[in-house]
Design an enzyme around this catalytic site. Sequence first.
Site, PDB file in Angstrom:
ATOM      1  N   GLY A  10     -18.299  -1.699  -0.149  1.00 31.17           N
ATOM      2  CA  GLY A  10     -17.945  -1.545  -1.335  1.00 31.17           C
ATOM      3  C   GLY A  10     -16.865  -1.524  -1.163  1.00 31.17           C
ATOM      4  O   GLY A  10     -15.848  -2.467  -2.120  1.00 31.17           O
ATOM      5  N   HIS A  11     -16.696  -0.500  -1.046  1.00 36.55           N
ATOM      6  CA  HIS A  11     -14.989   0.414  -1.150  1.00 36.55           C
ATOM      7  C   HIS A  11     -14.181  -0.553  -0.370  1.00 36.55           C
ATOM      8  O   HIS A  11     -13.210  -1.459  -1.284  1.00 36.55           O
ATOM      9  CB  HIS A  11     -14.795   1.462  -0.560  1.00 36.55           C
ATOM     10  N   ASP A  32     -17.941  -0.031  12.920  1.00 34.70           N
ATOM     11  CA  ASP A  32     -19.328   0.990  14.045  1.00 34.70           C
ATOM     12  C   ASP A  32     -20.715  -0.460  13.886  1.00 34.70           C
ATOM     13  O   ASP A  32     -21.399  -0.111  14.320  1.00 34.70           O
ATOM     14  CB  ASP A  32     -19.223   2.016  13.823  1.00 34.70           C
ATOM     15  N   HIS A 134       3.769  11.970 -14.917  1.00 36.74           N
ATOM     16  CA  HIS A 134       5.190  12.019 -13.884  1.00 36.74           C
ATOM     17  C   HIS A 134       4.936  13.436 -13.618  1.00 36.74           C
ATOM     18  O   HIS A 134       4.763  14.650 -13.946  1.00 36.74           O
ATOM     19  CB  HIS A 134       6.135  12.551 -15.026  1.00 36.74           C
ATOM     20  N   HIS A 143      -8.945  11.611  -3.507  1.00 36.89           N
ATOM     21  CA  HIS A 143      -9.735  10.257  -4.422  1.00 36.89           C
ATOM     22  C   HIS A 143      -9.891  10.540  -6.409  1.00 36.89           C
ATOM     23  O   HIS A 143     -10.243  11.065  -6.246  1.00 36.89           O
ATOM     24  CB  HIS A 143     -10.776  10.226  -3.768  1.00 36.89           C
TER      25      HIS A 143
END
Length: 208
Positions: A10-11, A32, A134, A143
């Site tokens: 899904g990512h 795979d 910043h 992540h």
Amino acid sequence: MRLAILGASGHGKVVADAACLSGWDEVAFFDDAWPAVAKNGPWEVVGRSADLLAQATGFDGVVVAIGNNRIRMARQQELVDAGLNMVSVVHPSAVISRHAVVGAGSVVFANSVVNACASVGAGCIVNTGAIVEHDCVVGDFSHLSPNVVLAGGVSVGQQVWVGAGASVKQLVIIGDEVTVGIGSVVLRDVPAGKTVVGVPARPVNIQD
């Protein structure tokens, strides 16, 4: 311009969508689980990771679309060692300062912001609507989930996962391999390897 994506998840669909919107002409998945998995949404899965290595010259860039930080790091390192061209994918609605740095193999999704003098390492995920203010530093293979907010000057270590909607106070230091729970508010430094949750975020013990 042809992009290979390792990981038909899904990512991976979001990575592919951002890539197509940002100018890649063709996207092909490798996983795979192929040939049992032959499609990922509208995109074709054309082979396994070994096939990607064999066909590398047919692609202008490669990115790993695996959510697990540790696995993503290992697979990206395999591709780098094999000489493949790791690229970043940035959604056209993301805002990245010209004075910021985004490392190879990272993905930056829709409506996210990476502000001036911030640095995002290699193989990171800056997910939908996340804000890296910043002077922040985000370590390799971390992540930031949707709508995460890092205030100015935050330091995030390697292989950190910050859950959706979490916020981190300015100048806080988060160590390597930390997990920050969904919706948490981090007001103090977090040592490496810890899991913190809540408002304010506090360490918890996770049983294996």
